[in-house]
Design a protein around this motif. Structure first.
Motif, PDB file in Angstrom:
ATOM      1  N   THR A 112      -4.766 -13.754   1.605  1.00  0.00           N
ATOM      2  CA  THR A 112      -4.653 -12.579   0.743  1.00  0.00           C
ATOM      3  C   THR A 112      -3.190 -12.174   0.562  1.00  0.00           C
ATOM      4  N   THR A 113      -2.399 -12.288   1.610  1.00  0.00           N
ATOM      5  CA  THR A 113      -0.970 -11.976   1.506  1.00  0.00           C
ATOM      6  C   THR A 113      -0.262 -13.001   0.633  1.00  0.00           C
ATOM      7  N   ASN A 114      -0.569 -14.275   0.844  1.00  0.00           N
ATOM      8  CA  ASN A 114       0.041 -15.335   0.038  1.00  0.00           C
ATOM      9  C   ASN A 114      -0.334 -15.191  -1.430  1.00  0.00           C
ATOM     10  N   LYS A 115      -1.576 -14.805  -1.690  1.00  0.00           N
ATOM     11  CA  LYS A 115      -2.019 -14.613  -3.071  1.00  0.00           C
ATOM     12  C   LYS A 115      -1.206 -13.514  -3.739  1.00  0.00           C
ATOM     13  N   LYS A 116      -1.042 -12.403  -3.051  1.00  0.00           N
ATOM     14  CA  LYS A 116      -0.275 -11.291  -3.620  1.00  0.00           C
ATOM     15  C   LYS A 116       1.185 -11.672  -3.831  1.00  0.00           C
ATOM     16  N   LEU A 117       1.767 -12.386  -2.870  1.00  0.00           N
ATOM     17  CA  LEU A 117       3.172 -12.790  -2.992  1.00  0.00           C
ATOM     18  C   LEU A 117       3.381 -13.788  -4.129  1.00  0.00           C
ATOM     19  N   MET A 118       2.563 -14.830  -4.178  1.00  0.00           N
ATOM     20  CA  MET A 118       2.763 -15.893  -5.164  1.00  0.00           C
ATOM     21  C   MET A 118       2.490 -15.401  -6.585  1.00  0.00           C
ATOM     22  N   TYR A 119       1.332 -14.793  -6.795  1.00  0.00           N
ATOM     23  CA  TYR A 119       0.990 -14.347  -8.142  1.00  0.00           C
ATOM     24  C   TYR A 119       1.817 -13.132  -8.547  1.00  0.00           C
ATOM     25  N   GLY A 120       2.185 -12.308  -7.581  1.00  0.00           N
ATOM     26  CA  GLY A 120       3.059 -11.172  -7.882  1.00  0.00           C
ATOM     27  C   GLY A 120       4.428 -11.632  -8.349  1.00  0.00           C
ATOM     28  N   ALA A 121       4.984 -12.649  -7.670  1.00  0.00           N
ATOM     29  CA  ALA A 121       6.285 -13.193  -8.077  1.00  0.00           C
ATOM     30  C   ALA A 121       6.194 -13.828  -9.464  1.00  0.00           C
TER      31      ALA A 121
END
Length: 139
Positions: A112-121
């Motif tokens: 969930t953290t990786n999803k937010k970081l990657m798609y957020g970037a």
């Protein structure tokens, strides 16, 4: 050691001691952006590279095909906005999806953290690219 599934909550259930699985309602959105980005990356970018890096410098196109005034007019227009969206933004989401799943495979961080970081970037960089085109259109 067992590898967790992509959308497992990590908490065991009372009866079966198996991880609870939650339906990922947004996963089809990310796979769609991944697919569209891959197509644009495979089709548009080689065409742009052929045009800008091969045909134009070799003189196989008219000299004024990409003058500064014409290039600015093309980039800062609706077709330029669509081109930047297809050639920059969609491949960003393609790369974000690959990085997210690569991090999942290597068991790096929480999904969930990786999803937010990657798609957020990817979203922030897309907004920046499209914002620059819109700013050029408004001047």
């Amino acid at each position: 050691m067992t590898k967790p599934t992509m959308n497992a909550s990590g908490a065991g259930s009372q009866r079966t001691n198996q991880p609870l699985h939650h339906q990922a309602y947004d996963e089809s959105l990310w796979w769609g952006l991944f697919s569209a980005g891959g197509v644009c990356f495979a089709v548009l970018l080689p065409s742009a590279i052929l045009f800008f890096a091969v045909l134009l410098p070799l003189g196989w196109l008219p000299a004024n095909a990409l003058s500064h005034e014409r290039a600015s007019a093309l980039l800062f227009s609706v077709p330029g906005f669509l081109f930047v969206g297809a050639a920059v933004c969609l491949p960003l989401f393609h790369a974000a999806h690959r990085l997210r799943h690569g991090m999942f495979d290597l068991i790096l961080g929480r999904d969930t953290t990786n999803k937010k970081l990657m798609y957020g970037a990817a979203a922030l960089l897309s907004l920046l690219a499209l914002g620059l085109v819109v700013a050029g259109m408004l001047r």
